[in-house]
Scaffold this motif. Structure first.
Motif, short mmCIF file in Angstrom:
data_model
loop_
_atom_site.label_atom_id
_atom_site.label_comp_id
_atom_site.label_asym_id
_atom_site.label_seq_id
_atom_site.Cartn_x
_atom_site.Cartn_y
_atom_site.Cartn_z
N ASP A 130 -15.17 -29.98 4.29
CA ASP A 130 -16.29 -29.40 5.03
C ASP A 130 -16.04 -27.92 5.34
O ASP A 130 -16.98 -27.18 5.62
CB ASP A 130 -16.51 -30.16 6.35
CG ASP A 130 -17.23 -31.48 6.16
OD1 ASP A 130 -17.87 -31.68 5.11
OD2 ASP A 130 -17.14 -32.33 7.06
N THR A 131 -14.77 -27.51 5.28
CA THR A 131 -14.38 -26.12 5.56
C THR A 131 -14.05 -25.36 4.28
O THR A 131 -14.42 -24.20 4.12
CB THR A 131 -13.17 -26.08 6.51
OG1 THR A 131 -13.50 -26.77 7.72
CG2 THR A 131 -12.75 -24.66 6.81
N VAL A 132 -13.31 -26.02 3.38
CA VAL A 132 -12.91 -25.42 2.11
C VAL A 132 -13.59 -26.20 0.99
O VAL A 132 -13.45 -27.43 0.91
CB VAL A 132 -11.39 -25.45 1.93
CG1 VAL A 132 -10.99 -24.77 0.62
CG2 VAL A 132 -10.68 -24.79 3.11
N HIS A 133 -14.33 -25.51 0.14
CA HIS A 133 -15.07 -26.19 -0.92
C HIS A 133 -14.10 -26.92 -1.85
O HIS A 133 -13.02 -26.39 -2.16
CB HIS A 133 -15.89 -25.17 -1.72
CG HIS A 133 -16.92 -25.80 -2.61
ND1 HIS A 133 -16.61 -26.32 -3.85
CD2 HIS A 133 -18.24 -26.02 -2.43
CE1 HIS A 133 -17.69 -26.82 -4.41
NE2 HIS A 133 -18.71 -26.65 -3.56
N PRO A 134 -14.44 -28.12 -2.30
CA PRO A 134 -13.54 -28.86 -3.20
C PRO A 134 -13.06 -28.06 -4.41
O PRO A 134 -11.91 -28.24 -4.85
CB PRO A 134 -14.39 -30.06 -3.63
CG PRO A 134 -15.29 -30.31 -2.46
CD PRO A 134 -15.61 -28.94 -1.92
N GLU A 135 -13.88 -27.17 -4.94
CA GLU A 135 -13.45 -26.35 -6.08
C GLU A 135 -12.33 -25.39 -5.72
O GLU A 135 -11.66 -24.86 -6.61
CB GLU A 135 -14.64 -25.56 -6.63
CG GLU A 135 -15.70 -26.42 -7.30
CD GLU A 135 -16.83 -25.61 -7.88
OE1 GLU A 135 -16.83 -24.36 -7.66
OE2 GLU A 135 -17.71 -26.18 -8.54
N ARG A 136 -12.10 -25.19 -4.42
CA ARG A 136 -11.04 -24.31 -3.95
C ARG A 136 -9.90 -25.09 -3.30
O ARG A 136 -9.07 -24.51 -2.60
CB ARG A 136 -11.60 -23.28 -2.97
CG ARG A 136 -12.74 -22.43 -3.52
CD ARG A 136 -12.31 -21.57 -4.67
NE ARG A 136 -11.31 -20.59 -4.30
CZ ARG A 136 -10.73 -19.74 -5.16
NH1 ARG A 136 -11.04 -19.78 -6.45
NH2 ARG A 136 -9.83 -18.87 -4.75
N LEU A 137 -9.88 -26.39 -3.53
CA LEU A 137 -8.84 -27.26 -3.01
C LEU A 137 -7.99 -27.80 -4.14
O LEU A 137 -8.48 -28.04 -5.25
CB LEU A 137 -9.43 -28.45 -2.25
CG LEU A 137 -10.03 -28.20 -0.87
CD1 LEU A 137 -10.74 -29.46 -0.39
CD2 LEU A 137 -8.94 -27.78 0.13
N ALA A 138 -6.71 -28.05 -3.85
CA ALA A 138 -5.85 -28.79 -4.76
C ALA A 138 -5.01 -29.74 -3.92
O ALA A 138 -4.64 -29.43 -2.78
CB ALA A 138 -4.94 -27.86 -5.56
N LEU A 139 -4.74 -30.92 -4.47
CA LEU A 139 -3.86 -31.87 -3.81
C LEU A 139 -2.41 -31.57 -4.17
O LEU A 139 -2.12 -31.03 -5.23
CB LEU A 139 -4.22 -33.30 -4.22
CG LEU A 139 -5.68 -33.73 -4.07
CD1 LEU A 139 -5.84 -35.20 -4.44
CD2 LEU A 139 -6.20 -33.46 -2.67
N TRP A 140 -1.50 -31.98 -3.28
CA TRP A 140 -0.08 -31.78 -3.51
C TRP A 140 0.67 -32.92 -2.82
O TRP A 140 0.42 -33.20 -1.64
CB TRP A 140 0.34 -30.42 -2.96
CG TRP A 140 1.83 -30.17 -2.90
CD1 TRP A 140 2.79 -30.69 -3.72
CD2 TRP A 140 2.51 -29.31 -1.97
NE1 TRP A 140 4.03 -30.22 -3.37
CE2 TRP A 140 3.88 -29.37 -2.30
CE3 TRP A 140 2.09 -28.51 -0.92
CZ2 TRP A 140 4.84 -28.65 -1.59
CZ3 TRP A 140 3.05 -27.79 -0.21
CH2 TRP A 140 4.40 -27.85 -0.55
N GLY A 141 1.53 -33.58 -3.56
CA GLY A 141 2.31 -34.66 -2.97
C GLY A 141 3.65 -34.82 -3.64
O GLY A 141 3.82 -34.49 -4.81
N ASP A 142 4.62 -35.31 -2.87
CA ASP A 142 5.95 -35.55 -3.41
C ASP A 142 6.32 -37.01 -3.21
O ASP A 142 6.06 -37.59 -2.16
CB ASP A 142 6.98 -34.63 -2.73
CG ASP A 142 6.85 -34.61 -1.22
OD1 ASP A 142 7.49 -35.44 -0.55
OD2 ASP A 142 6.09 -33.75 -0.72
N SER A 143 6.92 -37.61 -4.26
CA SER A 143 7.39 -38.99 -4.23
C SER A 143 6.22 -39.93 -3.88
O SER A 143 5.22 -39.92 -4.60
CB SER A 143 8.55 -39.12 -3.25
OG SER A 143 9.30 -40.29 -3.47
N ALA A 144 6.32 -40.71 -2.81
CA ALA A 144 5.19 -41.57 -2.44
C ALA A 144 3.94 -40.74 -2.16
O ALA A 144 2.82 -41.16 -2.45
CB ALA A 144 5.54 -42.41 -1.21
N GLY A 145 4.12 -39.54 -1.62
CA GLY A 145 2.98 -38.67 -1.39
C GLY A 145 2.32 -38.23 -2.68
O GLY A 145 1.11 -38.00 -2.73
N GLY A 146 3.12 -38.11 -3.76
CA GLY A 146 2.54 -37.82 -5.07
C GLY A 146 1.72 -38.97 -5.58
O GLY A 146 0.64 -38.78 -6.17
#
Length: 269
Positions: A101-117
């Motif tokens: 709602d604040t940052v448009h999805p086109e300007r977002l990226a996910l990031w995760g490590d291990s289980a977070g990945g």
């Protein structure tokens, strides 16, 4: 509940760490002074779904955020000790909806490590199920992406991986699944349909037990037509990249992440 400044003494001095009390789930916003406000990473920490918190990872995330000149929202999803699947995924989805709602999805990226990945990968599949706008990409550090725990690398790399093991994965998977089938792509994203998904940037070491999870996820996604950037680093411990900038290998890994982010969010003509 108001926003609270949590800037830590051991975090880089040019990073602001803020607890976002208005969010539907616990969130830390980690903002380097030179990071654009219209672009962000959403981080999901590791810990086998059983432990960890944004606060525990705040120093590593702050250092990497500074290197990448990116603001990061770090998600405090419910752990399996409190609530099994789908609680973590529900929290990841709630955080994503709120942040987008604040940052448009086109300007977002996910990031995760291990289980977070694994959780970041599962969130991409869940967004597709719900026909919701997906982010520009995902950065997966040694993702635990197959809770069947049948990969050969659990045995082959047991002598070289001191941070994760088949016995730990077995206990953690049982806690998280709580009877739910490990064949569900939302817990084992290697079994999902990756057609139409955004870019995946996957990093793993050839000597850790989650090597095969990472390689298989990259292979499945690429076979479905996704843009996959897989890097297999030699002889590094599990999630060595979070040690940035203390080792040559971590600096190489985060330099690659920074390059991929710059390419992903490059201005369009």
């Amino acid at each position: 509940m108001s926003e609270t400044d949590l800037a830590a003494a051991d975090s880089p001095i040019d990073v602001e760490v803020t607890s976002l009390g208005a969010a539907p789930v616990p969130l830390l916003r980690i903002t380097p002074s030179d990071a654009p406000v219209d672009t962000a990473l959403i981080h999901f920490h590791g810990g086998g779904y059983r432990k960890g918190s944004p606060e525990m990872f705040a120093d590593s995330v702050s250092r990497i955020a500074t290197a990448c000149r990116m603001q990061v929202y770090s998600v405090g999803y419910r752990l399996s000790t409190r609530a099994p699947f789908p609680a973590a995924l529900d929290d990841a989805l709630a955080a994503y909806r709120w942040i987008s709602d604040t940052v448009h999805p086109e300007r977002l990226a996910l990031w995760g490590d291990s289980a977070g990945g694994g959780l970041a990968a599962a969130l991409l599949l869940r967004l597709r199920q719900l026909d919701l706008p997906r982010p520009a990409g995902a950065f997966l550090f040694s993702p635990w992406a197959d809770l069947r725990n049948a990969a050969e690398s659990f045995h082959e790399n047991a002598p070289t991986d001191e941070r994760f093991s088949l016995s730990q994965a077995t206990v953690a998977a049982a806690d998280y699944l709580s009877g739910h089938p490990a064949t569900d792509p939302l817990v084992s994203p290697v079994l999902g349909d990756w057609a139409g998904q955004p870019r995946l940037v996957v990093q793993v070491s050839d000597t850790e037990v989650l090597r095969d999870d990472s390689v298989l996820l990259a292979r499945v996604a690429a076979a479905s037509g996704a843009d996959v950037r897989l890097t297999v680093h030699p002889g590094q411990p599990h999630i060595w990249n979070l040690a940035y900038p203390s080792t040559d290998a971590s600096r190489s890994a985060i330099a690659h992440m920074s390059e991929q982010l710059a390419e992903l969010f490059a201005p369009t003509a």
